[in-house]
Scaffold this motif. Sequence first.
Motif, PDB file in Angstrom:
ATOM      1  N   LEU A 191       0.942  -1.363  -0.006  1.00 15.39           N
ATOM      2  CA  LEU A 191       0.026   0.070  -0.019  1.00 15.39           C
ATOM      3  C   LEU A 191       0.806   1.046   0.090  1.00 15.39           C
ATOM      4  O   LEU A 191       1.531   1.508   0.886  1.00 15.39           O
ATOM      5  CB  LEU A 191      -1.000  -0.060   1.351  1.00 15.39           C
ATOM      6  N   GLU A 192       0.762   1.979  -0.998  1.00 13.35           N
ATOM      7  CA  GLU A 192       1.592   3.331  -1.108  1.00 13.35           C
ATOM      8  C   GLU A 192       3.246   2.856  -0.859  1.00 13.35           C
ATOM      9  O   GLU A 192       3.754   3.870  -0.343  1.00 13.35           O
ATOM     10  CB  GLU A 192       1.028   4.277  -0.119  1.00 13.35           C
ATOM     11  N   GLY A 193       3.594   1.897  -1.559  1.00 10.58           N
ATOM     12  CA  GLY A 193       5.110   1.457  -1.326  1.00 10.58           C
ATOM     13  C   GLY A 193       5.299   0.667   0.014  1.00 10.58           C
ATOM     14  O   GLY A 193       6.646   0.327   0.035  1.00 10.58           O
ATOM     15  N   ARG A 194       4.357   0.614   0.659  1.00 18.84           N
ATOM     16  CA  ARG A 194       4.772  -0.143   2.284  1.00 18.84           C
ATOM     17  C   ARG A 194       4.024  -1.338   2.047  1.00 18.84           C
ATOM     18  O   ARG A 194       3.061  -1.738   1.754  1.00 18.84           O
ATOM     19  CB  ARG A 194       3.965   0.705   3.255  1.00 18.84           C
ATOM     20  N   GLY A 195       4.839  -2.444   2.540  1.00 22.18           N
ATOM     21  CA  GLY A 195       4.591  -3.692   2.577  1.00 22.18           C
ATOM     22  C   GLY A 195       3.855  -4.171   3.904  1.00 22.18           C
ATOM     23  O   GLY A 195       4.198  -3.716   4.970  1.00 22.18           O
ATOM     24  N   ALA A 196       2.940  -5.079   3.694  1.00 22.73           N
ATOM     25  CA  ALA A 196       2.458  -5.619   5.001  1.00 22.73           C
ATOM     26  C   ALA A 196       2.029  -7.146   4.828  1.00 22.73           C
ATOM     27  O   ALA A 196       1.645  -7.466   3.376  1.00 22.73           O
ATOM     28  CB  ALA A 196       1.297  -5.037   5.574  1.00 22.73           C
ATOM     29  N   ARG A 197       1.809  -8.174   5.854  1.00 20.80           N
ATOM     30  CA  ARG A 197       1.157  -9.175   5.459  1.00 20.80           C
ATOM     31  C   ARG A 197      -0.047  -9.414   6.599  1.00 20.80           C
ATOM     32  O   ARG A 197       0.063  -8.983   7.519  1.00 20.80           O
ATOM     33  CB  ARG A 197       2.137 -10.332   6.027  1.00 20.80           C
ATOM     34  N   LEU A 198      -1.396  -9.653   5.638  1.00 15.27           N
ATOM     35  CA  LEU A 198      -2.692  -9.568   6.212  1.00 15.27           C
ATOM     36  C   LEU A 198      -2.963 -11.128   6.653  1.00 15.27           C
ATOM     37  O   LEU A 198      -2.549 -12.003   5.897  1.00 15.27           O
ATOM     38  CB  LEU A 198      -3.540  -9.120   5.412  1.00 15.27           C
ATOM     39  N   ASP A 199      -3.650 -11.296   7.793  1.00 12.56           N
ATOM     40  CA  ASP A 199      -4.043 -12.580   7.992  1.00 12.56           C
ATOM     41  C   ASP A 199      -5.384 -12.303   8.907  1.00 12.56           C
ATOM     42  O   ASP A 199      -5.993 -11.185   9.138  1.00 12.56           O
ATOM     43  CB  ASP A 199      -3.155 -13.460   8.867  1.00 12.56           C
ATOM     44  N   ARG A 200      -5.860 -13.404   9.485  1.00 12.74           N
ATOM     45  CA  ARG A 200      -7.172 -13.234  10.243  1.00 12.74           C
ATOM     46  C   ARG A 200      -7.303 -12.294  11.462  1.00 12.74           C
ATOM     47  O   ARG A 200      -8.295 -11.877  11.835  1.00 12.74           O
ATOM     48  CB  ARG A 200      -7.803 -14.598  10.591  1.00 12.74           C
ATOM     49  N   LEU A 201      -5.991 -12.103  11.879  1.00 15.12           N
ATOM     50  CA  LEU A 201      -5.812 -11.036  12.957  1.00 15.12           C
ATOM     51  C   LEU A 201      -5.354  -9.496  12.526  1.00 15.12           C
ATOM     52  O   LEU A 201      -5.479  -8.543  13.195  1.00 15.12           O
ATOM     53  CB  LEU A 201      -4.893 -11.393  14.004  1.00 15.12           C
ATOM     54  N   GLN A 202      -5.117  -9.374  11.074  1.00 14.73           N
ATOM     55  CA  GLN A 202      -4.783  -8.149  10.790  1.00 14.73           C
ATOM     56  C   GLN A 202      -5.321  -7.792   9.377  1.00 14.73           C
ATOM     57  O   GLN A 202      -5.201  -8.709   8.373  1.00 14.73           O
ATOM     58  CB  GLN A 202      -3.233  -8.008  10.876  1.00 14.73           C
ATOM     59  N   GLY A 207      -2.432   3.674  -4.054  1.00 14.25           N
ATOM     60  CA  GLY A 207      -1.987   2.746  -4.964  1.00 14.25           C
ATOM     61  C   GLY A 207      -1.707   1.327  -3.953  1.00 14.25           C
ATOM     62  O   GLY A 207      -1.128   1.510  -2.978  1.00 14.25           O
ATOM     63  N   HIS A 208      -2.339   0.249  -4.410  1.00 17.51           N
ATOM     64  CA  HIS A 208      -2.055  -1.004  -3.896  1.00 17.51           C
ATOM     65  C   HIS A 208      -1.957  -1.941  -4.728  1.00 17.51           C
ATOM     66  O   HIS A 208      -2.737  -2.108  -5.818  1.00 17.51           O
ATOM     67  CB  HIS A 208      -3.107  -0.981  -2.608  1.00 17.51           C
ATOM     68  N   ALA A 209      -1.325  -3.176  -4.192  1.00 11.84           N
ATOM     69  CA  ALA A 209      -1.180  -4.316  -5.073  1.00 11.84           C
ATOM     70  C   ALA A 209      -1.196  -5.657  -3.833  1.00 11.84           C
ATOM     71  O   ALA A 209      -0.918  -5.389  -2.933  1.00 11.84           O
ATOM     72  CB  ALA A 209      -0.003  -4.372  -5.621  1.00 11.84           C
ATOM     73  N   ARG A 243       3.734 -13.632  12.343  1.00 13.89           N
ATOM     74  CA  ARG A 243       3.623 -13.086  10.997  1.00 13.89           C
ATOM     75  C   ARG A 243       4.749 -12.277  10.295  1.00 13.89           C
ATOM     76  O   ARG A 243       4.990 -12.403   9.166  1.00 13.89           O
ATOM     77  CB  ARG A 243       2.422 -12.036  11.381  1.00 13.89           C
ATOM     78  N   TRP A 244       5.605 -11.760  11.079  1.00  2.95           N
ATOM     79  CA  TRP A 244       6.775 -11.085  10.751  1.00  2.95           C
ATOM     80  C   TRP A 244       7.585 -12.277  10.061  1.00  2.95           C
ATOM     81  O   TRP A 244       8.316 -12.124   9.055  1.00  2.95           O
ATOM     82  CB  TRP A 244       7.499 -10.479  11.954  1.00  2.95           C
ATOM     83  N   ALA A 245       7.960 -13.480  10.872  1.00  6.19           N
ATOM     84  CA  ALA A 245       8.737 -14.432  10.442  1.00  6.19           C
ATOM     85  C   ALA A 245       8.105 -15.110   8.827  1.00  6.19           C
ATOM     86  O   ALA A 245       9.051 -15.212   8.373  1.00  6.19           O
ATOM     87  CB  ALA A 245       8.802 -15.472  11.339  1.00  6.19           C
ATOM     88  N   ARG A 246       6.862 -15.240   8.886  1.00  5.63           N
ATOM     89  CA  ARG A 246       6.425 -15.769   7.746  1.00  5.63           C
ATOM     90  C   ARG A 246       6.751 -14.933   6.671  1.00  5.63           C
ATOM     91  O   ARG A 246       6.979 -15.260   5.374  1.00  5.63           O
ATOM     92  CB  ARG A 246       4.625 -15.997   7.749  1.00  5.63           C
ATOM     93  N   ALA A 247       6.791 -13.329   6.678  1.00  5.42           N
ATOM     94  CA  ALA A 247       6.912 -12.473   5.776  1.00  5.42           C
ATOM     95  C   ALA A 247       8.346 -12.701   5.301  1.00  5.42           C
ATOM     96  O   ALA A 247       8.657 -12.873   3.993  1.00  5.42           O
ATOM     97  CB  ALA A 247       6.474 -11.131   6.316  1.00  5.42           C
TER      98      ALA A 247
END
Length: 241
Positions: free
Chosen positions: A37-48, A57-59, A191-195
């Motif tokens: 999102l706007e050049g910032r990465g994140a990992r989403l799951d059922r808690l986030q 802008g997002h992908a 979550r961080w480790a999975r990423a």
Amino acid sequence: MSSPAFNIRRYGPSSNVDQHAFAQWVVPLRGELAFELEGRGARLDRLQGAFVAPMAGHAQAAGEDDRFLIVDCPAALFDDDTLDRLRRQPVLALPAPVRAMAQRVGATARPQMDAATVQRELPTLLQAFSLSGSATRLQAVCARVERSPGEAWPVERMAAAVGVSASRLHALFREAFALSPQAWLSASRLRWARARLADSDNAIADIAQHAGYSEQSALTRALRREWGMTPAEYRRRHRPL
């Protein structure tokens, strides 16, 4: 758009950057989403989950079996303060009522919800992330933990960041997320480790250490318990082609 819409979607392993004039929530139902999102990465799951502000802008990328509730919403439904806060902090710890709402909607097995469902369920989202929402005052400390989960995060430190006692922090987390602060921390570390497993070639032992695990075997146990696979198996399955 003139009215909100609820859709259940799947995403492939990659996408182009998208923009739209309406706001959007992304709430995972099953699996996880690599989100930019706007050049910032994140990992989403059922808690986030995430909030996409108008014209941001997002992908995204996901596995073929993963599913997500996508809520498109006219920007006019937000007051300026709420929209500005969500624009500045778009990655969101998902309150328990939002997770329950998403599962109710997802259980219908329809790709798009009818107007009655939208009218019934949308207030849950609007209230949860309003200035008075039960999780709103916790979002900032959740974001800090998410950025640096490998740091020491005793309950006292998290409580000080919120400005409450340790016992009060426990009560706030239970009320908002139906989780303890330490359970949220454990989920953030995993979550961080999975990423890192998915997007880096770092040694698994190094990933475990930087995520805050005492040793690689602790990461292995956590990942096997929550996702049914070892770190090496997770890396093989989620490494981009």
